[in-house]
Write an enzyme that holds these catalytic residues in place. Structure first.
Site, mmCIF file in Angstrom:
data_model
loop_
_atom_site.group_PDB
_atom_site.id
_atom_site.type_symbol
_atom_site.label_atom_id
_atom_site.label_comp_id
_atom_site.label_asym_id
_atom_site.label_seq_id
_atom_site.Cartn_x
_atom_site.Cartn_y
_atom_site.Cartn_z
ATOM 1 C CD GLU A 1 -5.078 -10.579 6.025
ATOM 2 O OE1 GLU A 1 -4.023 -10.182 5.922
ATOM 3 O OE2 GLU A 1 -6.649 -10.386 5.771
ATOM 4 C CE LYS B 1 -10.865 -17.457 4.971
ATOM 5 N NZ LYS B 1 -9.278 -17.373 4.459
ATOM 6 C CG HIS C 1 -6.193 17.053 -8.924
ATOM 7 N ND1 HIS C 1 -5.849 18.610 -9.382
ATOM 8 C CD2 HIS C 1 -4.715 16.992 -8.933
ATOM 9 C CE1 HIS C 1 -5.361 18.941 -9.907
ATOM 10 N NE2 HIS C 1 -4.180 18.114 -9.815
#
Lengths: 403, 403
Positions: free
Chosen positions: A254, A394, A279
């Site tokens: 961010e 938003k 792994h």
């Protein structure tokens, strides 16, 4: 002690001197608040300690999105052994998680922290209102503490109800707010030694600003100028780092994914936990496109000192090479050997070693990463502290809902 | 139903026809075992159901690294509501986690699955031996079930002790093994409807191989040929996807990070959970370097149908736009609006919609991702099914310890 060894060539100081000056200017300007929190939050601790004494509770629920909860969650997970209470985090608009958490607490013995810098984070307020309905809450003083910006609408709501309020300073961004009330207050209520956290942060601050340790600048410079490796992997050994790594991902992504005039820049964070992810993602680092740097974190002295079994099982004796060893030391050796293998591929790595996991070391580590992010942001010539890109979605959401 | 909408331009079928043929050849050859498990594992379910009836237990612990546990963990987390028992996963050489899990179970009522394809995974055997010591185990038939390759050393050990053994077929790689005994047996013991999981997988297989739905090939082709976007973000909405995303990261990274002759190739997976990570990584996608594709996953019909509160709080009424809505639908709208915002930036996206979360849909989704990985591997001209790069670190570790 926290040590950072850089396994790549550094540059003469004159190459990074300008950036050192600019970060000093940021520091002096007072516009970037987090730099000063190791000192500035001392009074906060005194105030919060008094208030904490007035409450009786057995668990803590933090309601907050992104930077409003991630730092607290990171430190809580690292320091869980030292916490006196259990903490839960409602950091997603996920109703199943929400119900599961609310179903496992005793409401009358629970303290809720509602944390929102803007005061109107939609997920936070939606969950908050859900809880009000569920428990039929009338009195917000008893079970709720609000942490928000001065003069936010959430503050006005809390004031109206005579509830407790702590402020996040206006010049401290959400993802840089863990040493402000956003992190310090819930952690203090959980019984964690927040003074020691700040002391660790202060030691890192001193090393950088006063003692002019240039390893952070060198590392940021390497990451920013390494044109073919714009992805930065953080490979932390031990499950306790799970949420610290998530905090890092938020901080890095961010802060450093930005437009610089018309150009898009960005460094991409990846979180790995060792030895587990040997792994998993390791194969891609070893044989895939060389577009990544890798930072390893290991803890020298783990609290758990259990030894591996001395058993030698029939047919399985090829695994006896860990017999009798301290299991945490085996984990560290896995870190060392993986780092060696990655270095052998000609990939840039560095190693952060923490002497142990305690408040001081965690405070140091968190401050270290915030400084590293600030340094990289200055070198990328961006505004490290805003997040304009997240507003678009938003707005579209509101538009969809208003239809 | 599972639907995948591709928000980017597809290519004429002749461009991908060759790859369709090569994946068919892989399928026919029998060398890649996972393709055939939706049918092949049916007998396994019959056998395991009988054995499950012989045990009395209240919790399950799966000990396994990477592909030996991640698929089971992914499906367990997605289908937790349907599981009759609690499952724990020991998938890291982390002694604190190990002690915490062992401290919270009743040993006599716990069934341990020791899962290792090679049979000598050092973390798995070290933890297994730790448990033997801790509980002073003499009889391995009562509390242990071993899942491993035929003829592995772990099988020989288990045979010697008359313990239960299930086989992972030799032609099924660890990260592709979730529909083999590695995943199916623990999930069946947990009370999850494994037949339905296989049915879902079979539906995906049919759609791809019989009905020639080319969306998987189109998507793989887009990912592989999108030269400037080698990072593939999986943005799944809902906490339940947390471990599914981890499974995807392993599958993608370990399968597709390879050398092709002297060249390194690779696609980098990133896991995000919505709406949480809208407050984190999203900024980097929106404003940072355009080097990523984004796949969104949403569930149309969530089991939890709670509504958001209808409260309108003083000062906080700007958040009233979610009032009275089904909270899960708000989550879905957040997915839609974020995808819209990302599309507006000219970034490649696609959307996977699951009608609901149940065994059938999860089986479909898992098979879908394995096919997608196979297709991308063929297009990258690599061996999708090996992992040579992870051996180097293991050799260095042994060398360090032999000193």
């Amino acid at each position: 002690m926290v040590k950072n060894s850089l396994n790549f060539s550094t540059v003469p100081f004159e190459n990074i001197d300008e950036f050192a000056r600019r970060i000093n200017d940021e520091f002096e300007s007072g516009k970037v608040g987090y730099f000063h929190l190791p000192k500035g939050s001392k009074k906060l601790i005194e105030k919060a300690s008094v208030i904490a004494g007035e409450y009786e509770y057995e668990s803590v629920v933090v309601i907050g999105m992104g930077g409003s909860s991630l730092g607290t969650k990171a430190l809580y997970t690292l320091l869980k052994d030292k916490a006196k209470l259990k903490a839960y985090f409602l950091d997603n608009l996920d109703i199943a998680t929400c119900k599961s958490v609310l179903g496992s607490i005793n409401f009358n013995k629970t303290l809720f922290f509602v944390v929102s810098k803007s005061g109107t984070t939609i997920e936070t307020i939606t969950i908050f209102k859900y809880i009000i309905d569920k428990f039929g809450i009338k009195n917000f003083k008893e079970n709720f503490i609000f942490i928000t910006d001065p003069d936010s609408n959430l503050e006005h709501f809390a004031e109206k109800h005579n509830a407790r309020i702590f402020h996040i300073p206006a010049n401290v961004g959400g993802r840089f707010s863990v040493f402000s009330a956003a992190g310090i207050v819930p952690l203090l209520f959980l019984g964690i030694d927040t003074k020691e956290i700040l002391k660790g942060a202060k030691a890192c601050k001193k090393s950088f600003f006063d003692e002019k340790d240039d390893s952070i600048l060198q590392k940021a410079y390497h990451f920013v100028t390494h044109k073919s490796a714009k992805t930065n992997v953080l490979f932390s050994y031990g499950d306790k780092f799970t949420h610290f790594n998530e905090w890092y991902v938020q901080l890095w992504a961010e802060s450093l994914g930005k437009r610089c005039e018309y150009k898009r820049v960005g460094l991409t964070p990846i979180s790995l936990i060792g030895s587990r992810d040997q792994h998993s993602f390791l194969q891609l680092i070893m044989d895939g496109t060389k577009d990544k740097t890798v930072t390893f974190i290991k803890v020298l002295d783990w609290a758990d000192k259990d030894s591996a079994s001395n058993l030698s099982l029939e047919f399985l004796d090829s695994c006896d090479f860990t017999n009798g060893l301290n299991i945490s030391e085996v984990l560290n050796l896995q870190c060392d050997s993986t780092m060696r293998a990655v270095i052998n591929e000609g990939i840039s790595t560095d190693l952060i070693t923490l002497e142990k996991i305690d408040e001081w070391h965690c405070g140091y580590l968190i401050y270290y990463y915030m400084l590293l992010t600030s340094a990289a942001g200055i070198m990328l010539n961006i505004n490290t502290y805003d997040q304009p890109g997240v507003e678009v979605g938003k707005r579209i959401l509101k538009m969809m809902l208003s239809k």
